[in-house]
Design a protein around this motif. Structure first.
Motif, PDB file in Angstrom:
ATOM      1  N   ALA A 120     -19.158  -6.694  -3.874  1.00 38.86           N
ATOM      2  CA  ALA A 120     -19.300  -5.577  -4.814  1.00 38.86           C
ATOM      3  C   ALA A 120     -18.753  -4.264  -4.249  1.00 38.86           C
ATOM      4  O   ALA A 120     -18.936  -3.209  -4.855  1.00 38.86           O
ATOM      5  CB  ALA A 120     -20.772  -5.397  -5.185  1.00 38.86           C
ATOM      6  N   ASP A 121     -18.085  -4.340  -3.077  1.00 42.19           N
ATOM      7  CA  ASP A 121     -17.537  -3.135  -2.433  1.00 42.19           C
ATOM      8  C   ASP A 121     -18.617  -2.096  -2.158  1.00 42.19           C
ATOM      9  O   ASP A 121     -18.412  -0.892  -2.348  1.00 42.19           O
ATOM     10  CB  ASP A 121     -16.418  -2.517  -3.287  1.00 42.19           C
ATOM     11  CG  ASP A 121     -15.223  -3.458  -3.466  1.00 42.19           C
ATOM     12  OD1 ASP A 121     -14.907  -4.186  -2.500  1.00 42.19           O
ATOM     13  OD2 ASP A 121     -14.625  -3.468  -4.547  1.00 42.19           O
ATOM     14  N   GLY A 122     -19.761  -2.585  -1.697  1.00 38.96           N
ATOM     15  CA  GLY A 122     -20.885  -1.690  -1.511  1.00 38.96           C
ATOM     16  C   GLY A 122     -20.841  -0.846  -0.251  1.00 38.96           C
ATOM     17  O   GLY A 122     -21.441   0.232  -0.208  1.00 38.96           O
ATOM     18  N   TRP A 123     -20.132  -1.295   0.783  1.00 41.10           N
ATOM     19  CA  TRP A 123     -20.183  -0.597   2.066  1.00 41.10           C
ATOM     20  C   TRP A 123     -19.604   0.820   1.988  1.00 41.10           C
ATOM     21  O   TRP A 123     -20.111   1.741   2.639  1.00 41.10           O
ATOM     22  CB  TRP A 123     -19.454  -1.413   3.133  1.00 41.10           C
ATOM     23  CG  TRP A 123     -20.093  -2.732   3.376  1.00 41.10           C
ATOM     24  CD1 TRP A 123     -19.645  -3.964   2.956  1.00 41.10           C
ATOM     25  CD2 TRP A 123     -21.322  -2.983   4.076  1.00 41.10           C
ATOM     26  NE1 TRP A 123     -20.506  -4.954   3.356  1.00 41.10           N
ATOM     27  CE2 TRP A 123     -21.543  -4.385   4.044  1.00 41.10           C
ATOM     28  CE3 TRP A 123     -22.246  -2.171   4.726  1.00 41.10           C
ATOM     29  CZ2 TRP A 123     -22.656  -4.966   4.643  1.00 41.10           C
ATOM     30  CZ3 TRP A 123     -23.358  -2.756   5.314  1.00 41.10           C
ATOM     31  CH2 TRP A 123     -23.561  -4.137   5.276  1.00 41.10           C
ATOM     32  N   ASP A 124     -18.549   0.990   1.196  1.00 40.55           N
ATOM     33  CA  ASP A 124     -17.967   2.324   1.075  1.00 40.55           C
ATOM     34  C   ASP A 124     -18.938   3.301   0.418  1.00 40.55           C
ATOM     35  O   ASP A 124     -18.937   4.501   0.721  1.00 40.55           O
ATOM     36  CB  ASP A 124     -16.656   2.269   0.278  1.00 40.55           C
ATOM     37  CG  ASP A 124     -15.536   1.615   1.076  1.00 40.55           C
ATOM     38  OD1 ASP A 124     -15.598   1.635   2.318  1.00 40.55           O
ATOM     39  OD2 ASP A 124     -14.597   1.059   0.460  1.00 40.55           O
ATOM     40  N   SER A 125     -19.773   2.787  -0.476  1.00 36.68           N
ATOM     41  CA  SER A 125     -20.782   3.651  -1.103  1.00 36.68           C
ATOM     42  C   SER A 125     -21.829   4.080  -0.080  1.00 36.68           C
ATOM     43  O   SER A 125     -22.324   5.217  -0.122  1.00 36.68           O
ATOM     44  CB  SER A 125     -21.461   2.917  -2.264  1.00 36.68           C
ATOM     45  OG  SER A 125     -20.533   2.648  -3.294  1.00 36.68           O
ATOM     46  N   LEU A 126     -22.164   3.193   0.854  1.00 39.87           N
ATOM     47  CA  LEU A 126     -23.100   3.567   1.911  1.00 39.87           C
ATOM     48  C   LEU A 126     -22.477   4.606   2.833  1.00 39.87           C
ATOM     49  O   LEU A 126     -23.162   5.515   3.315  1.00 39.87           O
ATOM     50  CB  LEU A 126     -23.534   2.338   2.705  1.00 39.87           C
ATOM     51  CG  LEU A 126     -24.465   1.342   2.011  1.00 39.87           C
ATOM     52  CD1 LEU A 126     -24.935   0.282   2.998  1.00 39.87           C
ATOM     53  CD2 LEU A 126     -25.657   2.036   1.375  1.00 39.87           C
ATOM     54  N   LYS A 127     -21.172   4.476   3.065  1.00 39.41           N
ATOM     55  CA  LYS A 127     -20.507   5.480   3.902  1.00 39.41           C
ATOM     56  C   LYS A 127     -20.566   6.848   3.237  1.00 39.41           C
ATOM     57  O   LYS A 127     -20.800   7.871   3.898  1.00 39.41           O
ATOM     58  CB  LYS A 127     -19.052   5.069   4.167  1.00 39.41           C
ATOM     59  CG  LYS A 127     -18.353   5.969   5.162  1.00 39.41           C
ATOM     60  CD  LYS A 127     -17.129   5.310   5.771  1.00 39.41           C
ATOM     61  CE  LYS A 127     -15.945   5.341   4.867  1.00 39.41           C
ATOM     62  NZ  LYS A 127     -14.699   4.923   5.546  1.00 39.41           N
ATOM     63  N   THR A 128     -20.386   6.872   1.919  1.00 38.15           N
ATOM     64  CA  THR A 128     -20.501   8.131   1.180  1.00 38.15           C
ATOM     65  C   THR A 128     -21.921   8.684   1.268  1.00 38.15           C
ATOM     66  O   THR A 128     -22.133   9.896   1.399  1.00 38.15           O
ATOM     67  CB  THR A 128     -20.117   7.921  -0.293  1.00 38.15           C
ATOM     68  OG1 THR A 128     -18.766   7.444  -0.367  1.00 38.15           O
ATOM     69  CG2 THR A 128     -20.240   9.200  -1.087  1.00 38.15           C
ATOM     70  N   ALA A 129     -22.908   7.785   1.226  1.00 33.82           N
ATOM     71  CA  ALA A 129     -24.311   8.210   1.273  1.00 33.82           C
ATOM     72  C   ALA A 129     -24.664   8.878   2.600  1.00 33.82           C
ATOM     73  O   ALA A 129     -25.612   9.663   2.665  1.00 33.82           O
ATOM     74  CB  ALA A 129     -25.230   7.015   1.027  1.00 33.82           C
ATOM     75  N   LEU A 130     -23.897   8.587   3.662  1.00 31.85           N
ATOM     76  CA  LEU A 130     -24.145   9.231   4.948  1.00 31.85           C
ATOM     77  C   LEU A 130     -23.803  10.715   4.913  1.00 31.85           C
ATOM     78  O   LEU A 130     -24.165  11.458   5.828  1.00 31.85           O
ATOM     79  CB  LEU A 130     -23.338   8.536   6.062  1.00 31.85           C
ATOM     80  CG  LEU A 130     -23.793   7.126   6.438  1.00 31.85           C
ATOM     81  CD1 LEU A 130     -22.814   6.498   7.416  1.00 31.85           C
ATOM     82  CD2 LEU A 130     -25.201   7.156   7.039  1.00 31.85           C
ATOM     83  N   GLY A 131     -23.119  11.148   3.862  1.00 33.37           N
ATOM     84  CA  GLY A 131     -22.824  12.563   3.686  1.00 33.37           C
ATOM     85  C   GLY A 131     -23.534  13.160   2.490  1.00 33.37           C
ATOM     86  O   GLY A 131     -23.155  14.233   2.006  1.00 33.37           O
ATOM     87  N   ASP A 132     -24.569  12.478   1.991  1.00 33.35           N
ATOM     88  CA  ASP A 132     -25.297  12.945   0.813  1.00 33.35           C
ATOM     89  C   ASP A 132     -25.916  14.324   1.070  1.00 33.35           C
ATOM     90  O   ASP A 132     -26.326  14.637   2.189  1.00 33.35           O
ATOM     91  CB  ASP A 132     -26.403  11.945   0.453  1.00 33.35           C
ATOM     92  CG  ASP A 132     -26.962  12.155  -0.942  1.00 33.35           C
ATOM     93  OD1 ASP A 132     -26.549  11.421  -1.850  1.00 33.35           O
ATOM     94  OD2 ASP A 132     -27.808  13.058  -1.108  1.00 33.35           O
ATOM     95  N   SER A 133     -25.993  15.127   0.022  1.00 35.08           N
ATOM     96  CA  SER A 133     -26.581  16.461   0.177  1.00 35.08           C
ATOM     97  C   SER A 133     -28.070  16.403   0.507  1.00 35.08           C
ATOM     98  O   SER A 133     -28.622  17.329   1.097  1.00 35.08           O
ATOM     99  CB  SER A 133     -26.381  17.280  -1.110  1.00 35.08           C
ATOM    100  OG  SER A 133     -27.023  16.648  -2.210  1.00 35.08           O
ATOM    101  N   ASP A 134     -28.725  15.300   0.145  1.00 36.81           N
ATOM    102  CA  ASP A 134     -30.149  15.120   0.445  1.00 36.81           C
ATOM    103  C   ASP A 134     -30.276  14.407   1.786  1.00 36.81           C
ATOM    104  O   ASP A 134     -29.858  13.255   1.936  1.00 36.81           O
ATOM    105  CB  ASP A 134     -30.808  14.306  -0.674  1.00 36.81           C
ATOM    106  CG  ASP A 134     -32.305  14.153  -0.489  1.00 36.81           C
ATOM    107  OD1 ASP A 134     -32.814  14.491   0.597  1.00 36.81           O
ATOM    108  OD2 ASP A 134     -32.972  13.685  -1.431  1.00 36.81           O
TER     109      ASP A 134
END
Length: 330
Positions: free
Chosen positions: A172-186
């Protein structure tokens, strides 16, 4: 006295109704009375709550309250496992794209609670291909912080100790979304993401032991023999390498990205850094990092010593030695 007793027996009415009235059939009782006395079965309460939650004619507050009731019910492992038989997975999933963040968040909360440490529910939910829906909730700009946080909660529940879940997540190409989450504003989303990555790198108790770079690392150890459907460490190592998640983790400590709704916090977050360091230790305990990763680990160690931030990372002596040996081998 005997003559009085004989007179009472002789004059008693033997045609009177028997002392034990006939049994009343349970089916004759009013179900409402039974529910009032015993309480409704959980399956009935779950169905009633779900019917309210998916009814768009109901006020949002009423639907959210129903979802909250449902979540409390499926904290019971048996009730969570009943969701498949009661055909409740798809209706709950259908609420995740709701325009209401309150409904989205509570629907995700239900999914995460149902699959937490629950192999049967993990496998049941995977059959509905939930990752695209959940990942959209994580990355959608319209999702508020509680919604994004609960999206990580669901992903965590589906991936931990679940090899099949990790394989589907890759598809599901989920890993790139987790990488983005490492820069989440929260910052709480960042912390949960780092903790999830760290957890996925832990060897399951049933797995063959992974080689450790506590001495100078040599060959990668990701080609371990898979002996358990709970093993995720080799898949996580491979994904974190190919999707450069390990680079993102290291970079987030070496050059912290401000966080907060207006990026008002520009200093390091101790809790987040501790979780990142734990993930890095677990990563190098699974396999041999690339040279660039080793170089970044060396930078990380220098920052920890020079700024004294390393004092708050809560690593024991063995962990520090693992990182030192890894950096020295570059």
């Amino acid at each position: 006295m005997n003559s009085l007793l004989q007179w009472a027996i002789a004059n008693s009415d033997t045609s009177a109704a028997p002392s034990n009235p006939p049994d009343r059939k349970i089916s004759d009782l009013d179900p409402a009375i039974i529910d009032h006395i015993l309480g409704k079965p959980d399956a009935v309460r779950m169905k009633e709550a779900l019917d309210i939650a998916i009814d768009e004619s109901q006020p949002e507050s009423t639907r959210v309250a129903a979802l909250d009731d449902f979540e409390m019910l499926i904290e019971s492992l048996d009730n969570a496992n009943d969701m498949e038989a009661l055909k409740m997975w798809q209706p709950i999933l259908s609420l995740v794209p709701s325009p209401s963040n309150a409904i989205r968040m509570n629907a995700l909360w239900i999914l995460g609670t149902a699959v937490q440490n629950n192999t049967k529910s993990q496998l049941a939910l995977l059959e509905y291909e939930p990752f695209h829906t959940v990942l959209h909730a994580l990355t959608d700009k319209k999702s508020d912080s509680p919604t994004r946080s609960k999206a990580i909660y669901v992903i965590s529940g589906l991936l931990k100790h679940n090899r099949l879940g990790v394989q589907r997540f890759e598809s599901a190409d989920g890993w790139d979304s987790l990488k983005t989450a490492l820069g989440d504003s929260d910052i709480s989303v960042r912390r949960k993401t780092a903790f999830l990555l760290s957890s996925l790198l832990l060897a399951d108790a049933a797995d063959p032991p992974a080689s450790s770079p506590s001495s100078t690392p040599s060959a990668p150890s990701t080609a371990v023999t898979v002996s358990s459907p709970f093993q995720t460490s080799d898949l996580a190592f491979r994904a974190m390498t190919s999707h450069r998640l390990v680079d993102a983790l290291l970079s987030s400590v070496i050059s912290p990205v401000p966080f907060g709704p207006d990026a008002e916090h520009d200093g390091p977050d101790v809790d987040y850094e501790e979780k990142v360091l734990r993930a890095i230790v677990n990563y190098v305990n699974v396999g041999t990092p690339a040279k660039e990763v080793k170089d970044d680990i060396n930078k990380l160690l220098e920052i920890g010593w020079e700024t004294k931030r390393g004092d708050s990372w809560n690593l024991d002596q063995e962990d520090w030695q693992v990182l030192k040996n890894t950096a020295a081998s570059s």
